[in-house]
Write an enzyme that holds these catalytic residues in place. Sequence first.
Site, short mmCIF file in Angstrom:
data_model
loop_
_atom_site.label_atom_id
_atom_site.label_comp_id
_atom_site.label_asym_id
_atom_site.label_seq_id
_atom_site.Cartn_x
_atom_site.Cartn_y
_atom_site.Cartn_z
CB CYS A 100 -0.89 -0.04 1.23
SG CYS A 100 -1.66 1.52 1.66
CD GLU A 101 -0.30 5.28 -3.94
OE1 GLU A 101 -0.95 6.33 -4.03
OE2 GLU A 101 0.25 4.73 -4.91
CG HIS A 103 -1.07 3.02 5.92
ND1 HIS A 103 -2.25 2.94 5.17
CD2 HIS A 103 -1.28 4.00 6.83
CE1 HIS A 103 -3.12 3.81 5.63
NE2 HIS A 103 -2.57 4.47 6.62
CD GLN A 141 -7.68 -4.57 -4.94
OE1 GLN A 141 -7.37 -4.71 -3.77
NE2 GLN A 141 -8.74 -5.18 -5.46
CG HIS A 169 -5.97 -3.52 0.75
ND1 HIS A 169 -5.41 -2.48 0.02
CD2 HIS A 169 -6.65 -4.28 -0.14
CE1 HIS A 169 -5.76 -2.62 -1.25
NE2 HIS A 169 -6.52 -3.71 -1.37
CB CYS A 171 -3.32 -0.31 5.28
SG CYS A 171 -4.42 -0.43 3.86
#
Length: 216
Positions: A100-101, A103, A141, A169, A171
């Site tokens: 994930c960009e 976190h 995503q 995910h 996060c």
Amino acid sequence: MTSGTAGQVAAVNPTLDTTPVSRPSREEAERAVEVLLRWAGDDPKREGLLDTPKRVVRAYEDFFSGYEIDPDDLLRRTFEETDGYDEMVLLRDIRFESHCEHHVVPIIGRAHVAYLPKKRVVGISKLARVVEAYSKRLQIQEKMTAQIANSIQTALEPRGVAVVVEAAHQCMTTRGIHKPGVSMVTSRMLGAFRDNAGTRREFLALIGKSQSYEAS
């Protein structure tokens, strides 16, 4: 992502931002990991953490190796000797691991990729490699789903492309709202998969999805 000295790296796909990114040296990256370890409250000089900065940097080389791969180049070699085959080509359950960009925590899932050939087909492993190339980057995503479909559409010019991505995910499962067991589903339908409800239903049935998704 193997350079030991500072430098610049540009995104390799023309659909991405091609502004050069200044890359620190390996030593600077390792020192940054030490800072984070101290910030977390631990001592990077203790025995168990002595080599952790090196290990983390090596892991990042694997996690984000997609920045070194041009997905368009993967799809460049195609084949026209198909005896007129024009039915669906589908590769399903392509497992991927991304981050994930927001976190920098894992996104783990699977992708289903299909296309309807017009004149050319591509080696089936290349579809999996395109998923790998885009997933091994900092991602959301929705963007990854569109990138995979757009890349195949540009390279093969087929009658249609369909991509469905399902992922968990971390996060969301290991921080924040803490909801394990939740998966996110995104889709990108182009050409016949967007315009022809029957073609779309066939694809969804083949990947085990009885419900219809809105084309995006």
